[in-house]
Design a protein around this motif. Sequence first.
Motif, short mmCIF file in Angstrom:
data_model
loop_
_atom_site.label_atom_id
_atom_site.label_comp_id
_atom_site.label_asym_id
_atom_site.label_seq_id
_atom_site.Cartn_x
_atom_site.Cartn_y
_atom_site.Cartn_z
N ASP A 127 0.85 -1.21 0.00
CA ASP A 127 0.00 0.00 0.00
C ASP A 127 0.88 1.26 0.00
O ASP A 127 0.59 2.24 -0.69
CB ASP A 127 -0.91 0.01 1.23
N GLN A 128 1.94 1.22 0.78
CA GLN A 128 2.85 2.36 0.85
C GLN A 128 3.54 2.59 -0.50
O GLN A 128 3.71 3.74 -0.93
CB GLN A 128 3.88 2.14 1.95
N LEU A 129 3.91 1.50 -1.17
CA LEU A 129 4.52 1.63 -2.49
C LEU A 129 3.53 2.21 -3.49
O LEU A 129 3.87 3.07 -4.30
CB LEU A 129 5.01 0.26 -2.99
N ALA A 130 2.30 1.72 -3.44
CA ALA A 130 1.28 2.20 -4.38
C ALA A 130 0.97 3.67 -4.17
O ALA A 130 0.78 4.42 -5.13
CB ALA A 130 0.01 1.36 -4.23
N ALA A 131 0.91 4.09 -2.91
CA ALA A 131 0.60 5.49 -2.61
C ALA A 131 1.72 6.41 -3.07
O ALA A 131 1.47 7.53 -3.54
CB ALA A 131 0.36 5.66 -1.12
N GLY A 175 5.96 5.79 -8.62
CA GLY A 175 7.31 6.05 -9.11
C GLY A 175 8.24 4.87 -8.90
O GLY A 175 7.91 3.74 -9.25
N HIS A 176 9.41 5.14 -8.30
CA HIS A 176 10.41 4.11 -8.09
C HIS A 176 10.38 3.62 -6.65
O HIS A 176 9.99 4.35 -5.74
CB HIS A 176 11.81 4.64 -8.42
N ALA A 177 10.80 2.38 -6.45
CA ALA A 177 10.87 1.79 -5.12
C ALA A 177 12.08 0.87 -5.07
O ALA A 177 12.68 0.55 -6.10
CB ALA A 177 9.60 1.01 -4.81
N ASP A 178 12.44 0.47 -3.88
CA ASP A 178 13.54 -0.47 -3.66
C ASP A 178 12.96 -1.71 -2.99
O ASP A 178 12.50 -1.66 -1.85
CB ASP A 178 14.61 0.17 -2.78
N VAL A 179 12.96 -2.82 -3.71
CA VAL A 179 12.37 -4.05 -3.19
C VAL A 179 13.05 -4.48 -1.89
O VAL A 179 12.40 -5.00 -0.98
CB VAL A 179 12.47 -5.18 -4.25
N PHE A 201 1.35 -5.10 -8.97
CA PHE A 201 1.92 -4.15 -9.93
C PHE A 201 2.22 -4.87 -11.25
O PHE A 201 3.33 -5.34 -11.47
CB PHE A 201 3.19 -3.52 -9.37
N PRO A 202 1.24 -4.96 -12.14
CA PRO A 202 1.42 -5.73 -13.38
C PRO A 202 2.47 -5.14 -14.32
O PRO A 202 2.94 -5.85 -15.20
CB PRO A 202 0.02 -5.70 -14.01
N GLU A 203 2.84 -3.88 -14.14
CA GLU A 203 3.87 -3.28 -14.99
C GLU A 203 5.19 -3.10 -14.24
O GLU A 203 6.02 -2.28 -14.62
CB GLU A 203 3.37 -1.94 -15.54
N LEU A 204 5.36 -3.83 -13.18
CA LEU A 204 6.60 -3.79 -12.41
C LEU A 204 7.80 -4.07 -13.31
O LEU A 204 7.77 -5.00 -14.12
CB LEU A 204 6.54 -4.84 -11.29
N SER A 205 8.85 -3.28 -13.18
CA SER A 205 10.03 -3.47 -14.02
C SER A 205 11.28 -3.00 -13.29
O SER A 205 11.22 -2.20 -12.35
CB SER A 205 9.89 -2.71 -15.34
N VAL A 241 7.25 1.23 -10.14
CA VAL A 241 5.89 0.81 -9.82
C VAL A 241 4.91 1.88 -10.28
O VAL A 241 5.27 3.03 -10.48
CB VAL A 241 5.71 0.56 -8.30
N LYS A 242 3.68 1.49 -10.46
CA LYS A 242 2.64 2.42 -10.91
C LYS A 242 1.82 2.90 -9.72
O LYS A 242 1.51 2.14 -8.81
CB LYS A 242 1.72 1.73 -11.92
N ARG A 243 1.44 4.16 -9.74
CA ARG A 243 0.56 4.70 -8.72
C ARG A 243 -0.87 4.23 -8.96
O ARG A 243 -1.27 3.87 -10.06
CB ARG A 243 0.61 6.24 -8.76
N ARG A 244 -1.65 4.22 -7.89
CA ARG A 244 -3.09 3.96 -7.90
C ARG A 244 -3.42 2.52 -8.30
O ARG A 244 -4.44 2.24 -8.91
CB ARG A 244 -3.84 4.92 -8.83
#
Length: 420
Positions: A125-129, A132-136, A374-378, A404-407
Amino acid sequence: MPDALSPVLLDESFQADPHASYAALRGTTAALRALAPDGAPVWLVTSYHDVRASAADPRLSLNKVHAGTAGHHGDSMPPELDAHLLNTDPPTHTRLRRLVNSAFTRQRIEQFRQSIQKVTDQLLDQLAARGGHADVVADLALPLSLTVISNLLGIPENDRPDFRSWTDTLLSPAPDAAVRSREAMREMHHFLAELIERRIEGNRDAPGDDLLSALVDEHTHPDGPGLSRAELVSMAFLLLFGGYHNSAGLISTTVLALLSHPVHLAALRSGELAMDQVTEEALRWNSPAMLAVRRFATQDIRIGEAAVCKGERVWPAWASANRDPDRFVMPETFDPTRDTHGHLAFGHGPHYCPGASLARLENEIAVTSLVRRFPELSLVGPVSELRWTTSLRNRSLDELPVSVKRRQTRTPPAQSTPRA
């Protein structure tokens, strides 16, 4: 091809690309002379057959009392953190292992599924909110594994950041790491000793339902097998340290493997590929645990053509065994459809990792939830630029930047697809 007369240097260049280093050694001889980073002479075992046999050989002891003058250079934890499963042999090991096994049964571990899923969803949830970019590693793998093992042992939430800092210090390759590691171990020992004393007092009135309370109960129960205070502290340290870092490493390397192999990622998302297949292949292909805990020969023995003298140190290499072409076809290839039966990522024999089921469950939930949410995770940036730890014993990503994609809306908890 290495020079048979010269010991293999297990230095930074060896660790920089360990799989290539092991590939160059495998097949030369059953056990090779090597020098550990601390300068200690060791025997390095690299083939699948010999690694598996060495791990279960009762003539190779984990107890450092069997170390000869040339076999041990102080590579164990200090005494106050040393009385655990990875430094003992039967019958002491049997007694300790029986206590831990009762807490890590498959049935009991499965009871953690809902709580692991809840923590995973909160992190995603925090990643989605944020978008942009995230660190797994920093945003999912580390906080999830720390929360899970802390909940299992009943570590107060306010104390968890300190534990993470101590662990990061112990794993640091920095030039001053030795000095800072000793201080971190002193602080960790003090924390765990105080925690256990409080738990002993608390258990008298209201026993807790976490693993640490169960171990404390064995310490205080007059008819139980008994755990000394030193064993309690050492056991808590081992479970926290191993459960935190190795589980986090498995999650991040599994995500990397899938994002680097989009065909397998698509098959997982469609249900054509089961998550347990992905987990087992990730364990075989790039497990966080590279080397077994050192063993000491209790008598003169032979490993293939190598004559190992009493007291000498032996290191079975899990990572090398898991990529042995005599055991796995095209072992350098990540292929979750292969038969991974018998891989050695969790060890073999009496010291097989007791937390294997928990690590598998965490990985299943974390990775499946992430890739479905996140279906477009890359990946962000080329794989060649990713930074890895340089520890000889362990290998894990320092970070894994992804887009990751927002929303994105939350998906229902994923169910592991059973094997056909």
